[in-house]
Motif scaffolding. Structure first.
Motif, PDB file in Angstrom:
ATOM      1  N   LEU A 502       8.370  -8.960   2.917  1.00  0.00           N
ATOM      2  CA  LEU A 502       9.141  -9.388   1.684  1.00  0.00           C
ATOM      3  C   LEU A 502       8.178  -9.846   0.844  1.00  0.00           C
ATOM      4  CD1 LEU A 502      11.972 -10.541   0.419  1.00  0.00           C
ATOM      5  CD2 LEU A 502      11.675 -12.464   1.778  1.00  0.00           C
ATOM      6  N   ILE A 503       6.990 -10.422   1.043  1.00  0.00           N
ATOM      7  CA  ILE A 503       5.956 -10.824   0.012  1.00  0.00           C
ATOM      8  C   ILE A 503       5.603  -9.530  -0.854  1.00  0.00           C
ATOM      9  CG2 ILE A 503       3.421 -11.456  -0.170  1.00  0.00           C
ATOM     10  CD1 ILE A 503       5.095 -13.829   0.078  1.00  0.00           C
ATOM     11  N   VAL A 504       5.260  -8.513  -0.062  1.00  0.00           N
ATOM     12  CA  VAL A 504       4.895  -7.245  -0.603  1.00  0.00           C
ATOM     13  C   VAL A 504       5.976  -6.644  -1.630  1.00  0.00           C
ATOM     14  CG1 VAL A 504       4.219  -4.666  -0.135  1.00  0.00           C
ATOM     15  CG2 VAL A 504       3.515  -6.562   1.217  1.00  0.00           C
ATOM     16  N   VAL A 505       7.439  -6.864  -1.138  1.00  0.00           N
ATOM     17  CA  VAL A 505       8.416  -6.553  -2.068  1.00  0.00           C
ATOM     18  C   VAL A 505       8.371  -7.279  -3.176  1.00  0.00           C
ATOM     19  CG1 VAL A 505      11.037  -6.241  -2.528  1.00  0.00           C
ATOM     20  CG2 VAL A 505       9.585  -5.532  -0.458  1.00  0.00           C
ATOM     21  N   ILE A 506       8.022  -8.626  -2.989  1.00  0.00           N
ATOM     22  CA  ILE A 506       8.150  -9.529  -4.486  1.00  0.00           C
ATOM     23  C   ILE A 506       6.908  -8.943  -5.288  1.00  0.00           C
ATOM     24  CG2 ILE A 506       7.757 -11.793  -5.128  1.00  0.00           C
ATOM     25  CD1 ILE A 506       9.156 -12.628  -2.554  1.00  0.00           C
ATOM     26  N   LEU A 507       5.745  -8.683  -4.717  1.00  0.00           N
ATOM     27  CA  LEU A 507       4.707  -8.359  -5.363  1.00  0.00           C
ATOM     28  C   LEU A 507       4.783  -7.299  -6.218  1.00  0.00           C
ATOM     29  CD1 LEU A 507       1.665  -8.953  -2.779  1.00  0.00           C
ATOM     30  CD2 LEU A 507       2.000 -10.323  -4.816  1.00  0.00           C
TER      31      LEU A 507
END
Length: 570
Positions: A502-507
């Protein structure tokens, strides 16, 4: 959505207004008194921060723990935030920001002490800690003659920390990286709204047809209309040109979309009011620079966070000292350039903290209350003392006893606010004094810092841009670890991989979306996670005082704490 934004803004202003300032600053002063001004041990703590303790329990070295914590605290706020504090509160805000950092050292020490004191370990030996474990294991109030669990409060802290990590820790930072790089390569066009007669460049006229300081922009005044049109040749190939303007009645920038003319492709027009006095052209579309910056940031972060705390700490161990030294050296160069007004700068900062004082091109200190409000607020928000974030990584450090690592963690506030924020403040104020043409009344905080660094020939602006990018990148690393540990507390180890994805998607999406509401909500979650943490500090003050007296003032910093560390099934 407008209603939600308005409610969020009001809640943000309330939480980060007087109540949070009183709670955090009050805690700073209270812990300073209860620890007998432990700040006097700062230089001993600095020495301990570079002393390895490999035979003690923990996952990373004390220095790696410190640099990982600093990665999240030394951020864009140290650059832009201090400039904003000076712009709004006058030169005296620098003094109050610095003083807040001095007192905040005691709170950072206290919250880190209880985080290490009540940490646990997994079956594979990995350390877990933070305010959530301190609350759950350390606080058991008696109600009705029975000890009650406070785990519900620990869960709230973890939830607020996770939500904050998505916003201020990840989304806001990667958006800042893409914006600063986009600004560096796709500059907005800014000019005064003066209308030059086409036949005489020196004559200013307010009717007819003319051009404004740039061959790609012109105006068309119409006597039959209440509004006048601004035109732009889209020579930059912007995707969605937009014009912002201020008026002679308000310094607030108002945005207006531009419409492409049917008979003249690539020529755009917008209507502005008669009393507009400044305009700025920019591109509200998705730029290629933003996309590339977002993808590169996403890739670089993903490589690190999936490697776990040891990989994160190794990167921070190399990155944080480099970026901090680079920024401080840049500040020192500017202070050397401004050396002839350095003493005047210091005296202005001190005197303005207690009385109104003019600064540079017209900024007037608004008195003690305004200077204190913005200076204290900037200091509190910058060093995160009392927020409960840094103790999460402190609990992973190899240390002989809780006090030893608490001292190391406390130096984070020293470096962040007492050194870096002070350097920024000196640079901004001295530059305003030496260059009275800087419009300190109307210019916003970030531009104050930019104007100061622009004094360094050739490399000044690039150093600032690189500094902001590295500060934002390191903040993402630090906060991604905080969020991961809180997710593990809430859902166990199985929740960490989905969290990282999810962090990667938000990034990836943050650089191309508007995040004003995200920023506001992040501020709210930061305040909400601070409240349980402050409660834990106050409730566990007897433990903090006892440990401090025994290890610190009893000269037992080298003694090992033999208390068994519980093993949890995570």
């Amino acid at each position: 959505m407008d209603l939600i934004t308005e409610i969020a803004n009001h809640l943000d202003e309330f939480l980060w207004g007087v109540p949070m300032i009183v709670i955090l600053l009050g805690t700073h002063i209270y812990m300073t008194v209860r620890t007998r001004f432990m700040q006097r041990k700062t230089f001993k703590a600095i020495r301990l921060s570079v002393t390895k303790d490999p035979d003690s329990d923990g996952d990373i070295s004390p220095f790696q723990s410190l640099t990982t914590a600093l990665a999240s605290t030394i951020g864009t706020g140290n650059i832009v935030g201090v400039g904003t504090a000076v712009a709004l509160g006058g030169a005296g805000a620098v003094f109050w920001c610095w003083l807040t950092g001095v007192f905040g050292i005691a709170t950072k020490y206290a919250e880190s002490l209880i985080a290490v004191k009540y940490r646990v370990k997994t079956k594979d030996g990995k350390m877990l800690g933070g305010a959530m474990y301190a609350i759950e294991r350390g606080i058991h109030p008696k109600i009705g003659g029975k000890k009650r669990s406070m785990k519900w409060l620990a869960v709230l802290f973890a939830v607020f920390a996770v939500l904050a990590s998505f916003g201020i820790g990840v989304g806001v930072q990667t958006n800042a990286i893409s914006n600063i790089l986009d600004s560096a390569f796709n500059k907005s066009l800014v000019c005064d709204l003066g209308f030059i007669n086409s036949s005489k460049d020196t004559d200013i006229t307010f009717d007819g047809y003319g051009k404004i300081y740039d061959e790609n922009m012109w105006t068309d005044f119409s006597a039959q209309s209440d509004d006048d049109y601004i035109y732009i040749n889209n020579s930059n190939n912007w995707k969605s040109p937009c014009v912002y303007y201020t008026t002679n009645e308000s310094d607030e920038w108002v945005g207006v979309g531009m419409t492409e003319l049917d008979d003249q492709p690539n020529v755009f027009r917008a209507s502005v009011p008669d009393n507009a006095d400044k305009i700025m052209f920019t591109d509200k579309g998705i730029s290629l620079v933003s996309l590339i910056a977002g993808l590169v940031t996403t890739f670089c972060i993903a490589l690190v966070i999936f490697g776990g705390i040891k990989t994160i700490s190794r990167v921070c161990e190399m990155l944080v000292p480099f970026m901090a030294i680079m920024y401080v050296v840049g500040c020192i160069i500017i202070l050397i350039i401004n050396g002839d007004v350095l003493w005047q700068t210091i005296t202005t900062i001190v005197t303005s903290a207690f009385s109104p004082r003019a600064l540079g091109g017209g900024m007037t200190g608004a008195g003690i209350m305004l200077a204190a409000r913005y200076g204290v607020a900037r200091g509190l928000f910058s060093n995160e003392s009392g927020m409960g974030s840094a103790p999460i990584v402190a609990s992973a450090a190899q240390t002989r006893n809780p006090v030893r690592q608490a001292l190391v963690s406390a130096t984070g506030t020293f470096w962040d606010t007492v050194v870096v924020c002070l350097m920024t403040g000196l640079v901004v104020v001295s530059s305003c004094i030496k260059n009275p043409d800087i419009d300190t009344v109307n210019i916003e905080g970030g531009r104050l810092t930019s104007a100061a660094f622009a004094q360094i020939p050739i490399i000044g602006t690039p150093v600032l841009v690189v500094g902001i990018v590295l500060f934002a990148y390191s903040t993402i690393l630090g906060w991604s670890y905080y969020g991961e540990r809180c997710i593990e507390y809430l859902f166990g180890k199985k929740g960490t991989v989905p969290y990282k994805i999810l962090i990667v998607v938000i990034l990836a999406i943050a650089p191309v979306v508007s995040i004003d509401l995200v920023w506001t909500m992040s501020n709210i979650f930061n305040a909400l996670m601070a409240l349980p943490n402050i409660f834990a500090i106050i409730a566990l003050t007897p433990v903090i005082v006892k440990e401090t007296d025994y290890y610190l003032y009893g000269n037992r910093l080298d003694e090992r704490d033999t208390t068994p560390i519980p093993t949890v099934n995570k």
